[in-house]
Design a protein around this motif. Sequence first.
Motif, PDB file in Angstrom:
ATOM      1  N   GLY A 206       0.798  -1.213   0.000  1.00 54.36           N
ATOM      2  CA  GLY A 206       0.000   0.000   0.000  1.00 54.36           C
ATOM      3  C   GLY A 206       0.833   1.267   0.000  1.00 54.36           C
ATOM      4  O   GLY A 206       0.398   2.301  -0.497  1.00 54.36           O
ATOM      5  N   GLY A 207       2.030   1.191   0.544  1.00 49.97           N
ATOM      6  CA  GLY A 207       2.877   2.379   0.642  1.00 49.97           C
ATOM      7  C   GLY A 207       4.166   2.319  -0.133  1.00 49.97           C
ATOM      8  O   GLY A 207       4.894   3.310  -0.200  1.00 49.97           O
ATOM      9  N   ASN A 208       4.489   1.154  -0.724  1.00 50.06           N
ATOM     10  CA  ASN A 208       5.783   0.999  -1.394  1.00 50.06           C
ATOM     11  C   ASN A 208       5.660   0.201  -2.684  1.00 50.06           C
ATOM     12  O   ASN A 208       4.879  -0.751  -2.772  1.00 50.06           O
ATOM     13  N   THR A 209       6.450   0.594  -3.679  1.00 50.27           N
ATOM     14  CA  THR A 209       6.587  -0.173  -4.915  1.00 50.27           C
ATOM     15  C   THR A 209       8.037  -0.033  -5.371  1.00 50.27           C
ATOM     16  O   THR A 209       8.458   1.054  -5.773  1.00 50.27           O
ATOM     17  N   GLN A 210       8.794  -1.135  -5.283  1.00 48.79           N
ATOM     18  CA  GLN A 210      10.213  -1.094  -5.625  1.00 48.79           C
ATOM     19  C   GLN A 210      10.650  -2.396  -6.282  1.00 48.79           C
ATOM     20  O   GLN A 210      10.128  -3.463  -5.951  1.00 48.79           O
ATOM     21  N   VAL A 211      11.603  -2.288  -7.197  1.00 52.29           N
ATOM     22  CA  VAL A 211      12.301  -3.450  -7.754  1.00 52.29           C
ATOM     23  C   VAL A 211      13.714  -3.411  -7.182  1.00 52.29           C
ATOM     24  O   VAL A 211      14.424  -2.408  -7.319  1.00 52.29           O
ATOM     25  N   ILE A 212      14.136  -4.511  -6.540  1.00 53.79           N
ATOM     26  CA  ILE A 212      15.321  -4.502  -5.681  1.00 53.79           C
ATOM     27  C   ILE A 212      16.216  -5.702  -5.976  1.00 53.79           C
ATOM     28  O   ILE A 212      15.716  -6.785  -6.313  1.00 53.79           O
ATOM     29  N   ALA A 213      17.511  -5.510  -5.839  1.00 52.12           N
ATOM     30  CA  ALA A 213      18.456  -6.629  -5.898  1.00 52.12           C
ATOM     31  C   ALA A 213      19.580  -6.364  -4.894  1.00 52.12           C
ATOM     32  O   ALA A 213      19.896  -5.209  -4.575  1.00 52.12           O
ATOM     33  N   TYR A 214      20.183  -7.441  -4.407  1.00 56.16           N
ATOM     34  CA  TYR A 214      21.231  -7.334  -3.386  1.00 56.16           C
ATOM     35  C   TYR A 214      22.609  -7.227  -4.036  1.00 56.16           C
ATOM     36  O   TYR A 214      22.920  -7.926  -4.994  1.00 56.16           O
ATOM     37  N   SER A 215      23.441  -6.355  -3.473  1.00 54.54           N
ATOM     38  CA  SER A 215      24.829  -6.246  -3.919  1.00 54.54           C
ATOM     39  C   SER A 215      25.654  -5.544  -2.852  1.00 54.54           C
ATOM     40  O   SER A 215      25.287  -4.461  -2.382  1.00 54.54           O
TER      41      SER A 215
ATOM     42  N   MET B 275       2.812  -3.647 -16.042  1.00 53.64           N
ATOM     43  CA  MET B 275       3.888  -2.681 -15.813  1.00 53.64           C
ATOM     44  C   MET B 275       4.920  -3.241 -14.829  1.00 53.64           C
ATOM     45  O   MET B 275       6.139  -3.132 -15.046  1.00 53.64           O
ATOM     46  N   LEU B 276       4.432  -3.862 -13.760  1.00 55.35           N
ATOM     47  CA  LEU B 276       5.335  -4.408 -12.738  1.00 55.35           C
ATOM     48  C   LEU B 276       6.158  -5.570 -13.276  1.00 55.35           C
ATOM     49  O   LEU B 276       7.350  -5.700 -12.965  1.00 55.35           O
ATOM     50  N   VAL B 277       5.533  -6.417 -14.083  1.00 56.71           N
ATOM     51  CA  VAL B 277       6.264  -7.538 -14.681  1.00 56.71           C
ATOM     52  C   VAL B 277       7.357  -7.016 -15.617  1.00 56.71           C
ATOM     53  O   VAL B 277       8.480  -7.529 -15.634  1.00 56.71           O
ATOM     54  N   GLU B 278       7.049  -5.978 -16.372  1.00 56.29           N
ATOM     55  CA  GLU B 278       8.032  -5.432 -17.321  1.00 56.29           C
ATOM     56  C   GLU B 278       9.285  -4.926 -16.620  1.00 56.29           C
ATOM     57  O   GLU B 278      10.410  -5.276 -17.008  1.00 56.29           O
ATOM     58  N   VAL B 279       9.118  -4.122 -15.566  1.00 55.89           N
ATOM     59  CA  VAL B 279      10.305  -3.565 -14.908  1.00 55.89           C
ATOM     60  C   VAL B 279      11.061  -4.642 -14.131  1.00 55.89           C
ATOM     61  O   VAL B 279      12.289  -4.568 -14.007  1.00 55.89           O
ATOM     62  N   THR B 280      10.337  -5.642 -13.634  1.00 56.60           N
ATOM     63  CA  THR B 280      11.018  -6.744 -12.940  1.00 56.60           C
ATOM     64  C   THR B 280      11.873  -7.542 -13.918  1.00 56.60           C
ATOM     65  O   THR B 280      13.017  -7.899 -13.612  1.00 56.60           O
ATOM     66  N   GLU B 281      11.331  -7.825 -15.095  1.00 51.98           N
ATOM     67  CA  GLU B 281      12.097  -8.576 -16.094  1.00 51.98           C
ATOM     68  C   GLU B 281      13.328  -7.788 -16.543  1.00 51.98           C
ATOM     69  O   GLU B 281      14.404  -8.359 -16.747  1.00 51.98           O
ATOM     70  N   ARG B 282      13.193  -6.488 -16.647  1.00 52.97           N
ATOM     71  CA  ARG B 282      14.336  -5.666 -17.068  1.00 52.97           C
ATOM     72  C   ARG B 282      15.445  -5.725 -16.011  1.00 52.97           C
ATOM     73  O   ARG B 282      16.633  -5.801 -16.346  1.00 52.97           O
ATOM     74  N   ALA B 283      15.065  -5.714 -14.737  1.00 54.55           N
ATOM     75  CA  ALA B 283      16.060  -5.828 -13.665  1.00 54.55           C
ATOM     76  C   ALA B 283      16.729  -7.197 -13.685  1.00 54.55           C
ATOM     77  O   ALA B 283      17.943  -7.319 -13.466  1.00 54.55           O
ATOM     78  N   MET B 284      15.944  -8.246 -13.947  1.00 55.47           N
ATOM     79  CA  MET B 284      16.507  -9.598 -14.046  1.00 55.47           C
ATOM     80  C   MET B 284      17.551  -9.676 -15.150  1.00 55.47           C
ATOM     81  O   MET B 284      18.606 -10.282 -14.994  1.00 55.47           O
TER      82      MET B 284
ATOM     83  N   VAL C 204       5.272   3.285 -17.788  1.00 57.19           N
ATOM     84  CA  VAL C 204       6.590   2.805 -17.403  1.00 57.19           C
ATOM     85  C   VAL C 204       7.616   3.806 -17.906  1.00 57.19           C
ATOM     86  O   VAL C 204       7.621   4.162 -19.090  1.00 57.19           O
ATOM     87  N   LYS C 205       8.482   4.254 -17.020  1.00 54.85           N
ATOM     88  CA  LYS C 205       9.480   5.265 -17.369  1.00 54.85           C
ATOM     89  C   LYS C 205      10.864   4.709 -17.048  1.00 54.85           C
ATOM     90  O   LYS C 205      11.368   4.891 -15.938  1.00 54.85           O
ATOM     91  N   GLY C 206      11.442   3.985 -17.996  1.00 54.50           N
ATOM     92  CA  GLY C 206      12.715   3.320 -17.765  1.00 54.50           C
ATOM     93  C   GLY C 206      12.525   2.174 -16.802  1.00 54.50           C
ATOM     94  O   GLY C 206      11.816   1.211 -17.083  1.00 54.50           O
ATOM     95  N   MET C 207      13.123   2.294 -15.617  1.00 52.31           N
ATOM     96  CA  MET C 207      12.951   1.278 -14.577  1.00 52.31           C
ATOM     97  C   MET C 207      11.888   1.684 -13.561  1.00 52.31           C
ATOM     98  O   MET C 207      11.595   0.933 -12.633  1.00 52.31           O
ATOM     99  N   ASP C 208      11.330   2.868 -13.723  1.00 54.16           N
ATOM    100  CA  ASP C 208      10.341   3.363 -12.766  1.00 54.16           C
ATOM    101  C   ASP C 208       8.925   3.234 -13.326  1.00 54.16           C
ATOM    102  O   ASP C 208       8.718   3.084 -14.532  1.00 54.16           O
TER     103      ASP C 208
END
Length: 335
Positions: free
Chosen positions: A133-142, A240-249, A197-201
């Motif tokens: 409800g308050g957050n939408t992020q695509v994240i990876a650990y490094s 939209m969420l699937v698209e940016v997630t796949e791009r991060a993958m 969708v704006k790039g990764m956002d």
Amino acid sequence: MSIAIGFEGSANKLGIGIIRDGVILSNLRCTYITPPGHGFQPKFTAIHHRSEIIDLLQRSLKTAGVDPKDISCVCYTKGPGMGAPLVSVAVVARTLSQLWGKPLVGVNHCIAHIEMGRHVTGASDPTVLYVSGGNTQVIAYSNRKYRIFGETIDIAVGNCLDRFARVIKLSNDPSPGYNIEQLAKQGNRYLELPYSVKGMDVAFSGITSHIESVAVKAMESGEYTKADLCFSLQETIFAMLVEVTERAMAHTGSQEVLIVGGVGCNERLQDMMRQMCNERGAKLCATDERYCIDNGAMIAHTGLEMFKCGVTTELKDSWCTQRYRTDEVDILWRD
């Protein structure tokens, strides 16, 4: 043997969880529910949490079969979240820490979602989609941090769903998003909506404004039903969420996707993400409402990981913050 108790109250879910070295002993939750067409205000949400927390604490200890003297640390949500509910729960955690003579651990709410998801699903190094409800992020650990590849630039996806549910007067019990999901299963006519969708956002406020402006007229004319509108909204924002997630993958070379957060238990979102993962030869890791929705066990689990690394929170530093970035936290328990 280490046992942690975790207090979560960053929004309308009040949760208390108790964990012993990764084993969930109890994970109880109490939700503040408002009438259809209404959201939840911080002041009244905090009143709800204060009125329910002592009873929930007693039931949690009884369910877990744990005595306060057995607890190693008291963990609470430091942020992000709504100010008044956060503080109302933190006061109880601080008090118990002093009464019981136990160390206090302030936990990042977002990190707790990720760590609980990894713990429950066994995901090793996933690309994470955190949707609530308050957050939408695509994240990876490094390198000892969770790095944000993309996020919403305005409102969160859950907020988009909640606002639309208020427009069409859906019940808030058990949650607006769940009721949209069930109604969308009956929809079959797609209303084209803005796809932002704006790039990764991603951005959801324009979609929300658009569907709010056409929803009442579309239903009154009989051109679209409530179910059709719920179906159209889900299909658009989840794509939209699937698209940016796949791009991060593709960028990280990851072969796992972990979905966390309250919206993460939506079965349609999981189905769409699973299809994308299958096409890439990747694996989807997802949980149900016990661990996707805000809960105390995720705070206890993450707090215990921090505690084992020597991280505690001094009383003078035990404030809360509505803005606590995922990428601000040092992840000392991962190599």
